[in-house]
Structures are given as C-alpha cells and as structure tokens.
Write a protein that holds these residues in place. Structure first.
Motif, PDB file in Angstrom:
ATOM      1  N   LEU A  91       2.753  22.863 -23.247  1.00 36.59           N
ATOM      2  CA  LEU A  91       3.186  21.871 -22.306  1.00 36.59           C
ATOM      3  C   LEU A  91       1.969  20.823 -21.772  1.00 36.59           C
ATOM      4  O   LEU A  91       2.498  19.768 -21.802  1.00 36.59           O
ATOM      5  CB  LEU A  91       3.777  22.515 -21.061  1.00 36.59           C
ATOM      6  CG  LEU A  91       5.140  23.176 -21.364  1.00 36.59           C
ATOM      7  CD1 LEU A  91       5.746  23.742 -20.046  1.00 36.59           C
ATOM      8  CD2 LEU A  91       6.208  21.835 -21.986  1.00 36.59           C
ATOM      9  N   ARG A  92       0.907  21.171 -21.685  1.00 33.06           N
ATOM     10  CA  ARG A  92      -0.087  20.350 -21.375  1.00 33.06           C
ATOM     11  C   ARG A  92      -0.765  19.518 -22.531  1.00 33.06           C
ATOM     12  O   ARG A  92      -1.418  18.829 -21.882  1.00 33.06           O
ATOM     13  CB  ARG A  92      -1.446  21.326 -20.981  1.00 33.06           C
ATOM     14  CG  ARG A  92      -0.892  21.927 -19.370  1.00 33.06           C
ATOM     15  CD  ARG A  92      -2.044  22.564 -18.412  1.00 33.06           C
ATOM     16  NE  ARG A  92      -3.394  22.619 -18.899  1.00 33.06           N
ATOM     17  CZ  ARG A  92      -3.900  23.986 -19.171  1.00 33.06           C
ATOM     18  NH1 ARG A  92      -3.387  24.959 -18.684  1.00 33.06           N
ATOM     19  NH2 ARG A  92      -4.957  24.188 -19.859  1.00 33.06           N
ATOM     20  N   LEU A  93      -0.402  19.846 -23.498  1.00 34.38           N
ATOM     21  CA  LEU A  93      -1.049  19.155 -24.794  1.00 34.38           C
ATOM     22  C   LEU A  93      -0.543  17.615 -24.510  1.00 34.38           C
ATOM     23  O   LEU A  93      -1.018  16.780 -25.043  1.00 34.38           O
ATOM     24  CB  LEU A  93      -0.095  19.517 -25.824  1.00 34.38           C
ATOM     25  CG  LEU A  93      -1.157  20.650 -26.811  1.00 34.38           C
ATOM     26  CD1 LEU A  93      -0.416  21.395 -27.923  1.00 34.38           C
ATOM     27  CD2 LEU A  93      -2.155  19.704 -27.420  1.00 34.38           C
ATOM     28  N   PHE A  94       0.566  17.375 -23.848  1.00 35.55           N
ATOM     29  CA  PHE A  94       1.173  15.783 -23.596  1.00 35.55           C
ATOM     30  C   PHE A  94       0.168  15.314 -22.801  1.00 35.55           C
ATOM     31  O   PHE A  94       0.026  14.103 -22.851  1.00 35.55           O
ATOM     32  CB  PHE A  94       2.640  15.933 -23.145  1.00 35.55           C
ATOM     33  CG  PHE A  94       3.493  16.584 -24.175  1.00 35.55           C
ATOM     34  CD1 PHE A  94       3.917  15.894 -25.414  1.00 35.55           C
ATOM     35  CD2 PHE A  94       3.966  17.609 -23.826  1.00 35.55           C
ATOM     36  CE1 PHE A  94       4.721  16.531 -26.268  1.00 35.55           C
ATOM     37  CE2 PHE A  94       5.138  18.461 -24.763  1.00 35.55           C
ATOM     38  CZ  PHE A  94       5.332  17.654 -25.909  1.00 35.55           C
ATOM     39  N   ASP A  95      -0.507  15.961 -21.784  1.00 34.28           N
ATOM     40  CA  ASP A  95      -1.184  15.241 -20.699  1.00 34.28           C
ATOM     41  C   ASP A  95      -2.698  15.373 -20.995  1.00 34.28           C
ATOM     42  O   ASP A  95      -3.560  14.636 -20.326  1.00 34.28           O
ATOM     43  CB  ASP A  95      -0.793  15.775 -19.477  1.00 34.28           C
ATOM     44  CG  ASP A  95       0.802  15.704 -19.149  1.00 34.28           C
ATOM     45  OD1 ASP A  95       1.181  14.578 -19.087  1.00 34.28           O
ATOM     46  OD2 ASP A  95       1.308  16.482 -18.602  1.00 34.28           O
ATOM     47  N   ALA A  96      -3.081  16.262 -21.634  1.00 40.48           N
ATOM     48  CA  ALA A  96      -4.712  16.475 -21.634  1.00 40.48           C
ATOM     49  C   ALA A  96      -5.384  15.511 -22.331  1.00 40.48           C
ATOM     50  O   ALA A  96      -4.770  14.815 -23.312  1.00 40.48           O
ATOM     51  CB  ALA A  96      -4.732  17.798 -22.337  1.00 40.48           C
TER      52      ALA A  96
END
Length: 104
Positions: A91-96
């Motif tokens: 899920l953090r792949l979108f924001d990192a």
C-alpha cells in the motif's frame, strides 16, 4: 456406486439418496474423518503459503517497476516480511518517494 454407474442406474441412486435420511456424517468417522480434516488443514496451510509467496513476488515486481532494479538485500528483506507487513508495504508503494522510505 461404481457398479450402478456401469448399469446406468445413476437416476435410481440419486432418487434413493434423496429419499434416504443420512444420519451419519463422514467427518465424524474415527479414521476417515480425522484424515480428511488433516488433509483439509494441510491444504489450507499450503494454499496460504503459496498465496503469500505469490504476493511477495508481485510486491517485488511492483518495487522494480517503481524504483528500478531491486537489490538483493531488499529482495531478502521483502521475502522475510510477514503477511501484514507485506500488505502495508504494498500500500505504501503508491506514496513512497524512495526505496528507503518504502522499507522504513
């Protein structure tokens, strides 16, 4: 059942089975039920392991798509993730903004 099939008696067997009350559950059988339950449990656990492994592969591919080649250290790190941590990482792949930020 096999012999009934050879004699083309499936409709008769189906009708008799509908009319016959079934009072015993095969899962209550001391041997067959126990082995079936064990097999179901093993199959479920194997399915979970395969699903988790597939999810790891997908996350690694997504990391590669987003940040370029995945270093071996990152690959080892992701392969050791638990299911919840793997999901959070995905899920953090979108924001990192960077690989380091993703793996914190």
């Amino acid at each position: 059942m096999f012999l009934a099939g050879l004699r083309k008696l499936e409709p008769v067997i189906k009708q008799e089975a509908r009319q016959m009350p079934i009072l015993n559950d095969i899962m209550d059988h001391a041997v067959i039920g126990r082995e079936r339950k064990r097999g179901m449990k093993e199959g479920f656990e194997r399915g979970l392991e395969q699903g988790l492994e597939r999810e790891r592969q997908i996350v690694l591919r997504m990391i590669g798509k987003r940040f370029g080649a995945v270093p071996a250290t990152v690959k080892k790190q992701v392969e050791a993730f638990s299911a919840p941590k793997l999901e959070r990482t995905a899920l953090r792949l979108f924001d990192a903004r960077s690989l380091d930020e993703l793996l914190k």
